[in-house]
Design a protein around this motif. Structure first.
Motif, PDB file in Angstrom:
ATOM      1  N   LEU A 120      21.351 -50.306  48.252  1.00  0.00           N
ATOM      2  CA  LEU A 120      20.818 -51.205  49.279  1.00  0.00           C
ATOM      3  C   LEU A 120      19.688 -52.006  48.644  1.00  0.00           C
ATOM      4  CD1 LEU A 120      20.191 -50.751  52.998  1.00  0.00           C
ATOM      5  CD2 LEU A 120      18.245 -51.430  51.583  1.00  0.00           C
ATOM      6  N   VAL A 121      19.644 -53.315  48.936  1.00  0.00           N
ATOM      7  CA  VAL A 121      18.634 -54.184  48.339  1.00  0.00           C
ATOM      8  C   VAL A 121      17.863 -54.936  49.424  1.00  0.00           C
ATOM      9  CG1 VAL A 121      19.927 -54.517  46.198  1.00  0.00           C
ATOM     10  CG2 VAL A 121      20.245 -56.132  48.088  1.00  0.00           C
ATOM     11  N   GLN A 122      16.616 -55.246  49.100  1.00  0.00           N
ATOM     12  CA  GLN A 122      15.773 -56.173  49.869  1.00  0.00           C
ATOM     13  C   GLN A 122      15.441 -57.298  48.903  1.00  0.00           C
ATOM     14  OE1 GLN A 122      11.801 -54.825  50.489  1.00  0.00           O
ATOM     15  NE2 GLN A 122      11.332 -56.241  52.143  1.00  0.00           N
ATOM     16  N   THR A 123      16.090 -58.468  49.073  1.00  0.00           N
ATOM     17  CA  THR A 123      15.998 -59.522  48.070  1.00  0.00           C
ATOM     18  C   THR A 123      14.955 -60.565  48.457  1.00  0.00           C
ATOM     19  OG1 THR A 123      17.678 -60.995  49.016  1.00  0.00           O
ATOM     20  CG2 THR A 123      18.448 -59.204  47.615  1.00  0.00           C
ATOM     21  N   ASN A 124      14.093 -60.906  47.489  1.00  0.00           N
ATOM     22  CA  ASN A 124      13.019 -61.877  47.734  1.00  0.00           C
ATOM     23  C   ASN A 124      12.513 -62.430  46.408  1.00  0.00           C
ATOM     24  OD1 ASN A 124      11.201 -63.075  49.790  1.00  0.00           O
ATOM     25  ND2 ASN A 124       9.590 -61.965  48.728  1.00  0.00           N
ATOM     26  N   TYR A 125      13.428 -62.713  45.488  1.00  0.00           N
ATOM     27  CA  TYR A 125      13.005 -63.002  44.117  1.00  0.00           C
ATOM     28  C   TYR A 125      13.443 -64.380  43.653  1.00  0.00           C
ATOM     29  CZ  TYR A 125      17.804 -61.527  42.959  1.00  0.00           C
ATOM     30  OH  TYR A 125      19.167 -61.399  42.887  1.00  0.00           O
TER      31      TYR A 125
END
Length: 371
Positions: free
Chosen positions: A214-219
């Motif tokens: 699971l990822v939280q992407t903000n890059y």
């Protein structure tokens, strides 16, 4: 509760294109098949919950909870490890995980300035659990990315009730993705980011194990799919749009393979390979972290025990490569799913992060017509 779905009315344009996961577009990184739900919850016992907060025209944030197993995590600790791609972040609890190789709470993901409320929620919940009346130390694990481009982060709008809601909402099966929970206010490589997930099932000759991400992407970086670079739109709404040069990513890897903390760190590093494939730049200002844990019951570490020694079973070192591949492939796919499932969001100061559309992906990866 399941993530307070009322917020969809605030973020989806009436004429929005239907969303798609990347496999629906023919994008399937690697050779191993996904699990039933193509989600981290395909690892038995793992559950995921979201709490979403959207208020007025400036609050766009939330929390996502990952629960490693359905017992008391503090009293039966899963082996765990952390890998760092770039350490400009606030991963609460990381040094003790590195030192002891174990988790003792669920994992919460949120925004940069609310990590302490999240940590306090995990501590309070652990201390209140039956049997923990004499506990005097808890190591909560909280990850974050900075959603301040869409969210008025300085107001620190999340309270313990929001983090309790995410934990209480945790369930198995399909996982809601995109602009939900900890992904509501995130942006990624100039597009709307979010929460995404994927899984892989190894063949029997490789152990038949399941690995989920699971990822939280903000890059930052330049989005790359199938070898094609996809630049964000430069429409009037997106002029001066979300940053493409910096940001952060949280990656959570779960597997039922019996691994030691040292082996989990090796697996965690390979998740960063999957992130790199998507075009990430691992910038100076990024906090790029992987938290990996094993759900194998035989390897859980008891809070209290009388024995001087403890026997565990781990995979032979030479057999780890399929898990390395699964971690990289599932991370890559989870990130694509986060972007493809996200909706266009308008937030603080009128900032708008436009969604990556399936049509944009199809145009980029389709071969040009002959002639």
């Amino acid at each position: 509760m399941r993530a307070l779905l009322f917020f969809l009315l605030l973020v989806i344009p009436a004429n929005a294109e239907p969303r798609a996961r990347c496999r629906e577009l023919g994008i399937a990184p690697g050779d191993y098949p996904p699990g039933r739900h193509n989600a981290i919850t395909d690892v038995a016992g793992v559950t995921v919950g979201h709490s979403t907060l959207i208020e007025g025209d400036s609050i766009r944030t939330g929390a996502t909870a990952i629960v490693p197993h359905q017992g008391d995590v503090f009293r039966r600790k899963p082996p765990a490890a952390i890998a760092v791609g770039n350490g400009f972040g606030k991963l609460v609890g990381s040094t003790q995980v590195d030192e002891l190789g174990q988790l003792e709470t669920p994992i919460l993901l949120t925004n940069t300035l609310n990590v302490w409320e999240a940590a306090a929620t995990l501590v309070d919940r652990t201390l209140a659990a039956p049997g923990n009346e004499s506990v005097r130390s808890v190591n909560p694990v909280v990850g974050e990315t900075n959603d301040g481009w869409l969210n008025d982060i300085r107001t620190r709008p999340l309270t313990q009730k929001h983090f309790r809601a995410a934990l209480d909402d945790a369930y198995g099966g399909p996982v809601e993705e995109g602009a939900v929970g900890a992904g509501v206010g995130t942006t990624t490589m100039g597009f709307k980011g979010g929460v995404g997930t994927s899984s892989r099932v190894l063949p029997n000759e490789a152990g038949g194990f399941t690995l989920g991400v699971l990822v939280q992407t903000n890059y930052g970086g330049r989005l790359t799919i199938g070898g094609a670079v996809i630049d964000p739109p430069r429409t009037q709404a997106n002029t001066g749009g979300p940053p493409v040069e910096y940001g952060s990513c949280m990656i959570v890897v779960a597997t039922d393979a019996p691994l030691s903390a040292r082996q989990l760190k090796r697996v965690a590093r390979r998740a960063l390979v999957g992130m790199a494939r998507t075009g990430a730049n691992f910038s100076h200002g990024s906090g790029d972290y992987v938290i990996a844990f094993s759900t194998a019951e035989t390897n859980r570490i008891p809070y209290e025990g009388d024995a001087v020694t403890r026997a565990v079973v781990v995979i032979d070192e030479a057999r780890l490569t399929p898990l390395f591949e699964a971690a990289a492939d599932a991370t890559q796919e989870a990130i694509y799913n986060a972007l493809l499932q996200a909706k266009t969001v308008r937030g603080v100061n009128g900032h708008t992060a436009e969604a990556l559309t399936p049509d944009a992906v199809r145009r980029a990866i389709s071969p040009p017509p002959n002639g």
